[in-house]
Design a protein around this motif. Structure first.
Motif: not given
Lengths: 230, 420
Positions: B387-392, B312-315, B305-307
């Motif tokens: 699954l959704s997490l890895s997708y994001w 997302i933050t970097i983007f 989750i943290f990664i």
């Protein structure tokens, strides 16, 4: 002799700050400059304020790409020195030194090995470990110049750097530059001091309104510059 | 009068030498030679005799005689007299034998290092030979001492360039150092220093707790934990974007002086904020444990989750940082946008209170999704939707690679934009 770096018909124009819906206006900073820089030479750039001297240094250093023209550089490393180094006021001289060095491309360990030399050169002594906000303007300039003494790129660009500190330190700074010059370091310097160009450079160019109008021996160029100023 | 002097004081050389001088001025070469020959015959031990003889020979361009007379002068001269040696070099200058002149001026410099002509005149000879750099050195060494000329000519190459052809990874030591030093600088500025890092989210929580939990009476069971698990990740995201937004403009001095890749400036900001939020997150985990919510096996999923949140933050941070130098007014939109996003991410309300029809749309917001994951792990002690997490995560890694490429393309544009 093969030049270390060649500028071929370099032109630069900046956009003027106009409102979004108005037609864009441009300001031509450099117009078709052609210049060869040879290994080991000390080239002085002279010209009035706003003539395009600093822009030329930025082009040579590769920070700004020209709008037209070509720069030929076979991998010569270039560093631009100027005393507007962005020191963090809250950090001590030591931290700022390491940071500045790394920003100029050195490894942390290499800079740390040179720290003693820099402290000694800057004559800051215990102030070196105090925050930079406690420094006087002269002390800041001394620190900035001292850091630059460890730089030895293939081409060293100097923007009004030698006007540092009191006259004694200025002399020391000049002596350091002379030693760099003698060690065949290629140097390009921008300065308002005609004396400096006469004393240190073996070639000079005169820039006026973004055009290089003369290139040759310092005496001749300074003479021309003074005629132009009158 | 000179004649009277010659007749009455034949033992005084001056009368003959002065007569010679007068003859020279009168252009009477015959008399000149006569008086000189008398002086040479009667006063051969006198330095002046030979110096003058050489001088007159130089005047008449008779350099062979000049060399001979000067040779005699140098032989009888005491060691601390510079004049014969200067003359020696000047003869070579008059002969326009510049190499010879240079070597003779060198003798002057060696024996009389403080005498200016050893440098100034030598510089003239060097110039005539086209040795401009040597001429400059000669002039400077008059000022800085002759040691300048004897220093080795080897160029010191002590330091290497870490950046040459460097990838973004080679800049990591610099990013790390700058971020940690920025934190150090921040700590030095504030009285409470490190305390603020923890106090700030607590103050936020206090306000939200007061408004939503107490005044609006919306808080349910464990509302403080619910709030903190939403607030702390949000503050990390929000602060990163805010501080990154002007990172390129603030680094203008550095950008105009070094050829560092522009991308490192927002990355420094992100790392700085991440390092600051790290201890806060640990405190949150401690607080949750104290409340009896774990730790349990699901806490391991905090790592992915943290990664994902980091990506997302970097983007978003780098995107905002990239746009603002072009459109500076965008700063205002960023502020409003973040407030808007805060209300849409379910920080102080549970997504379950929204009608399920809207869930699809609600979770298009990656922050809302992340907060749901954090709460599933920390509050509900269950597994997040991996699954959704890895997708994001995957989508944002690709987006970041594209963004890095765009930064690379814009590398030479930023210095111009800053100047314009």
């Amino acid at each position: 002799m093969k030049p270390l770096l060649s500028l071929k018909k370099i032109s630069i124009h900046y956009k003027k700050n106009t409102p979004i819906f108005k037609k864009k206006e441009y300001f031509e900073a450099l117009k078709s400059i052609t210049l060869d820089i040879f290994p080991g030479e000390t080239l002085g750039i002279i010209g009035r304020n706003g003539a395009g001297k600093s822009t030329l240094l930025r082009v040579i250093s590769g920070i700004i790409k020209p709008n037209s023209g070509k720069i030929i550089n076979d991998g010569a490393s270039i560093s631009l020195l100027s005393l507007q180094a962005g020191f963090d006021d809250n950090l001590c001289g030591r931290d700022n030194t390491v940071l500045t060095g790394m920003m100029h491309g050195f490894r942390r360990k290499e800079i740390e090995e040179q720290l003693e030399k820099i402290i000694h050169y800057s004559e800051l002594e215990e102030f070196f470990h105090e925050p930079v906000r406690t420094y006087s303007a002269g002390m800041r300039a001394r620190l900035a110049f001292s850091i630059s003494t460890i730089f030895s790129p293939d081409i060293l660009l100097i923007d009004e750097v030698l006007a540092v500190g009191d006259s004694r330190f200025r002399k020391k700074a000049e002596l350091t530059m002379i030693q760099k010059i003698r060690s065949q370091q290629t140097i390009i310097m921008v300065t308002h001091s005609q004396q400096q160009i006469l004393r240190l450079c073996d070639r000079a160019i005169l820039i006026e309104n973004g055009i290089s109008i003369a290139d040759g021996l310092p005496e001749k160029i300074i003479h021309l510059y003074n005629e132009l100023a009158d | 009068m000179l004649e009277y002097a010659r007749d009455n004081f034949p033992e005084n050389p001056n009368s003959f030498l002065h007569s010679a001088e007068l003859a020279k001025h009168q252009g009477n070469k015959e008399n000149l030679e006569l008086y000189l020959s008398i002086a040479q015959k009667h006063f051969p031990e006198l330095l002046e005799t030979w110096l003058k003889s050489a001088e007159y020979s130089m005047h008449y361009h008779d350099y062979i005689s000049a060399e001979l007379f000067n040779n005699k002068a140098r032989k009888i001269a005491t060691k601390n007299l510079v004049a014969p040696f200067i003359q020696y070099a000047e003869i070579a200058m008059l002969k326009k034998d510049w190499e010879l002149a240079l070597s003779r001026w060198e003798i002057v410099r060696k024996s009389f290092p403080k005498h200016p002509s050893g440098y100034n005149q030598a510089a003239k000879a060097a110039k005539a030979l086209g040795k401009n750099s040597f001429a400059i050195e000669l002039k400077l060494s008059q000022e800085y001492g002759p040691n300048l000329l004897s220093k080795p000519l080897v160029k010191e190459k002590t330091l290497s360039y870490a950046h040459t052809n460097g990838t973004l990874f080679s800049f990591f030591p610099l990013i790390w150092l700058k971020a940690t030093l920025n934190l150090k600088s921040e700590v030095q500025r504030n009285f409470l220093s490190y305390g603020w890092w923890v106090l700030e989210p607590l103050l936020h929580m206090g306000v939200y707790y007061l408004v939503f939990g107490f005044l609006l009476n919306r808080g349910g069971e464990n509302f403080s934990i619910f709030l903190l698990t939403g607030l702390i990740p949000w503050i990390w995201f929000n602060k990163s974007i805010n501080s990154c937004s002007t990172s390129i403009l603030e680094a203008q001095n550095t950008i105009l002086q070094t050829s560092l890749p522009t991308l490192i400036f927002p990355l420094i900001c992100i790392l700085q904020n991440t390092l600051k939020q790290g201890p806060v997150l640990l405190l949150l985990l401690g607080f949750i444990s104290l409340q009896g919510f774990g730790p349990n096996i699901y806490w391991w999923s905090l790592i992915p989750i943290f990664i994902v949140q980091l990506n997302i933050t970097i983007f978003f941070s780098c995107l905002v940082a990239a746009v603002i130098p072009f459109i500076r007014d965008f700063t205002y939109i960023v502020g409003s946008g973040l407030t808007f996003l805060m209300f849409l991410s379910g920080i102080f309300y549970d997504y379950k209170t929204i009608s399920t029809d809207w869930h699809g749309l609600f979770f298009l917001n990656p922050i809302a999704f992340l907060l749901k994951c954090y709460r599933e792990v920390l509050v509900e002690s269950s597994s997040p939707d991996l699954l959704s997490l890895s997708y994001w995560g995957f989508s944002f890694i690709i987006a970041n690679i594209i963004l890095a490429f765009i930064y690379q393309q814009l590398r030479h544009i930023y210095p111009r934009i800053i100047l314009e």
